[in-house]
Design a protein around this motif. Structure first.
Motif, PDB file in Angstrom:
ATOM      1  N   TYR A  35      11.714   0.947   8.602  1.00 15.06           N
ATOM      2  CA  TYR A  35       9.940   1.111   8.348  1.00 15.06           C
ATOM      3  C   TYR A  35       9.709   2.009   6.629  1.00 15.06           C
ATOM      4  O   TYR A  35      10.320   2.177   6.648  1.00 15.06           O
ATOM      5  N   THR A  36       8.589   2.200   6.291  1.00 13.46           N
ATOM      6  CA  THR A  36       8.322   2.301   4.898  1.00 13.46           C
ATOM      7  C   THR A  36       7.436   3.417   4.917  1.00 13.46           C
ATOM      8  O   THR A  36       6.767   3.857   6.315  1.00 13.46           O
ATOM      9  N   ALA A  37       7.775   4.338   4.516  1.00 14.71           N
ATOM     10  CA  ALA A  37       6.969   6.381   4.705  1.00 14.71           C
ATOM     11  C   ALA A  37       5.889   5.556   4.519  1.00 14.71           C
ATOM     12  O   ALA A  37       4.855   5.195   3.022  1.00 14.71           O
ATOM     13  N   LEU A  38       5.063   6.388   5.003  1.00 15.87           N
ATOM     14  CA  LEU A  38       3.523   6.606   4.359  1.00 15.87           C
ATOM     15  C   LEU A  38       3.501   7.609   3.362  1.00 15.87           C
ATOM     16  O   LEU A  38       2.500   7.118   2.052  1.00 15.87           O
ATOM     17  N   ARG A  39       3.598   7.620   3.338  1.00 16.20           N
ATOM     18  CA  ARG A  39       3.602   8.876   1.858  1.00 16.20           C
ATOM     19  C   ARG A  39       3.907   8.356   0.609  1.00 16.20           C
ATOM     20  O   ARG A  39       3.271   8.272  -0.937  1.00 16.20           O
ATOM     21  N   SER A  40       4.919   7.150   0.716  1.00 10.62           N
ATOM     22  CA  SER A  40       5.301   6.064  -0.651  1.00 10.62           C
ATOM     23  C   SER A  40       4.730   5.498  -1.152  1.00 10.62           C
ATOM     24  O   SER A  40       4.963   4.731  -2.063  1.00 10.62           O
ATOM     25  N   VAL A  41       3.743   4.389   0.008  1.00  6.22           N
ATOM     26  CA  VAL A  41       2.953   3.871  -0.566  1.00  6.22           C
ATOM     27  C   VAL A  41       1.413   4.767  -0.878  1.00  6.22           C
ATOM     28  O   VAL A  41       0.418   3.281  -1.092  1.00  6.22           O
ATOM     29  N   ALA A  42       0.916   5.045  -0.564  1.00  3.64           N
ATOM     30  CA  ALA A  42      -0.163   5.600  -0.156  1.00  3.64           C
ATOM     31  C   ALA A  42      -1.038   6.530  -1.335  1.00  3.64           C
ATOM     32  O   ALA A  42      -0.084   6.820  -2.389  1.00  3.64           O
ATOM     33  N   SER A  43      -2.068   5.545  -1.621  1.00  2.00           N
ATOM     34  CA  SER A  43      -2.841   6.122  -2.756  1.00  2.00           C
ATOM     35  C   SER A  43      -3.607   7.947  -2.577  1.00  2.00           C
ATOM     36  O   SER A  43      -4.321   8.232  -3.693  1.00  2.00           O
ATOM     37  N   THR A  66       9.707  12.851   5.472  1.00  2.00           N
ATOM     38  CA  THR A  66      10.130  11.920   4.716  1.00  2.00           C
ATOM     39  C   THR A  66       9.021  10.782   4.333  1.00  2.00           C
ATOM     40  O   THR A  66       8.129  10.080   4.108  1.00  2.00           O
ATOM     41  N   VAL A  67       7.901  11.124   5.695  1.00  2.00           N
ATOM     42  CA  VAL A  67       6.666   9.952   6.129  1.00  2.00           C
ATOM     43  C   VAL A  67       5.708  10.716   5.685  1.00  2.00           C
ATOM     44  O   VAL A  67       4.887  10.357   5.142  1.00  2.00           O
ATOM     45  N   PHE A  68       5.167  11.655   5.296  1.00  2.00           N
ATOM     46  CA  PHE A  68       3.771  12.994   4.872  1.00  2.00           C
ATOM     47  C   PHE A  68       4.055  13.094   3.889  1.00  2.00           C
ATOM     48  O   PHE A  68       5.145  13.524   3.387  1.00  2.00           O
ATOM     49  N   ASN A  69       2.805  13.508   2.767  1.00  2.00           N
ATOM     50  CA  ASN A  69       2.986  14.285   1.389  1.00  2.00           C
ATOM     51  C   ASN A  69       1.747  15.682   2.030  1.00  2.00           C
ATOM     52  O   ASN A  69       1.450  15.937   0.806  1.00  2.00           O
TER      53      ASN A  69
END
Ligand code: XIL
Length: 356
Positions: A35-43, A66-69
């Protein structure tokens, strides 16, 4: 699909972060989920509540970073936890949280400088005059903000100041000692401590409790008319899979945007068992939860860019949610299941990020 991909190897409690094209050999594809990490695609920053005792807990820690920033301390930056019974500061755990965030390039939202439910006894029972009381509170706000000036970009200055139903100002020790204009002065003290910190008012029920919502909006209007600093509103998104209506959520967000403030969808969790009719999570309810998450993230993404502060989940995986104790029902309100697998709700979040 763009972004950082996470490879979940079921049964092994192993988490690997992979680029889209990298191949992992020697694993049975049947047991792998990617699955794709949210932090890597969220604006915008995507956050999660954090507790220091999980910073070294695998795979909790790996998934978090990894998922959150963005992170918010679930309780360790509240007044009762930052001070001992004599009122001396205890920084250790909050320091650990900020150090973790720094190491993994995560933003920290401070929660919360003042909350009637986390007022320590040493302050409740303070013996001095009202003026001295206010001095103690100002010193506390200043000290805490100064300590984390380089690490924390935003603070909930006040949490949950209005009563349910009536929208009246809660008769907290702060109101009793400082008078009914106490909130304005707390925001001013916070602004003086760090002119760059973003200052939020955070509350629940401001979507469905009309009087509470109106009191909050009236407070903002009053602050703005008087030049009292406030930068944003935290909408504690403790909701259920079918309430409140999306249109009500959008209406409140619009009212905040019209006032030029930022919106933090703070403390998000989506209850799927509000009536207590489930003893285990069904696919049907899980899909409704996914739809709900998707529509809220999509609505958030429709806001003007400058109004989108962050979306923060109030916990990582279902069995850790505060709601289980709070309501006493089985509940599955978060993005990850007990086995740390992303749920359909996670896909709902991701799909909104990618398609909007
Ligand atoms: C809760 C935490 O989740 C618990 O771990 C803690 O014991 C009590 O507080 N509104 C808020 C949060 O603003 O700070 C609360 O968090 C949940 C309700």
């Amino acid at each position: 699909m763009p972004g950082v991909r996470i490879l979940w190897l079921a049964g092994f409690m192993v988490l690997a972060v992979a680029c889209k094209d990298s191949s992992v050999t020697g694993q049975d594809p049947e047991t792998m989920e990617e699955y794709t990490a949210l932090r890597s695609v969220a604006s915008f920053p995507v956050g999660v509540a954090l507790q220091s005792n999980r910073l070294n807990l695998a795979p909790h820690s790996e998934i978090t970073r990894t998922v959150f920033n963005s992170v918010t301390a679930e309780y360790e930056m509240k007044m009762r936890h930052l001070t001992d019974p004599s009122g001396n500061y205890i920084w250790t755990r909050a320091d650990q949280l900020t150090a973790f965030a720094k190491e993994y390039e995560m933003q920290v939202h401070g929660h919360t400088l003042v909350w009637h439910q986390s007022t320590p006894l040493w302050l409740e029972n303070f013996n001095g005059t009202d003026v001295e009381f206010e001095g103690v509170v100002q010193t506390y706000i200043t000290d805490v903000i100064h300590r984390y000036k380089d690490d924390i970009i935003s603070w909930d200055v006040i949490n949950e100041a209005f009563e349910d139903g009536s929208g009246a100002l809660r008769n907290s020790i702060f109101r009793r000692r400082m008078g009914s204009d106490y909130m304005a002065r707390l925001f001013q003290y916070a602004r003086s401590a760090d002119p760059n910190a973003l200052l939020f008012y955070n509350d629940y029920g401001t979507i469905w409790d009309v009087k509470k919502r109106d009191s909050m909006l009236a407070m903002i209007d009053d602050f703005q008319a008087r030049g009292i600093p406030i930068d944003g509103v935290g909408l504690q998104m403790h909701i259920t899979y079918n309430t409140p209506p999306l249109s009500d959520i959008i209406a409140v967000m619009d009212a905040i945007v019209q006032r030029g403030l930022k919106i933090h969808i703070s403390e998000m969790d989506v209850r799927v068992n509000p009536q207590g009719d489930l003893s285990q999570l069904t696919n049907a309810r899980s899909e409704l939860q996914k739809k709900r998450v998707n529509e809220i993230v999509a609505a958030f993404m429709d806001l003007p860019e400058g109004s989108r502060f962050a979306i923060t989940w109030w916990g990582l995986r279902d069995p850790e949610s505060w709601l289980i104790d709070f309501w006493g029902n089985p509940e599955w309100p978060l993005l990850f299941d007990s086995g740390y697998r992303p749920k359909p709700a996670y896909e709902g979040f991701l799909e909104a990020l990618i398609t909007n």
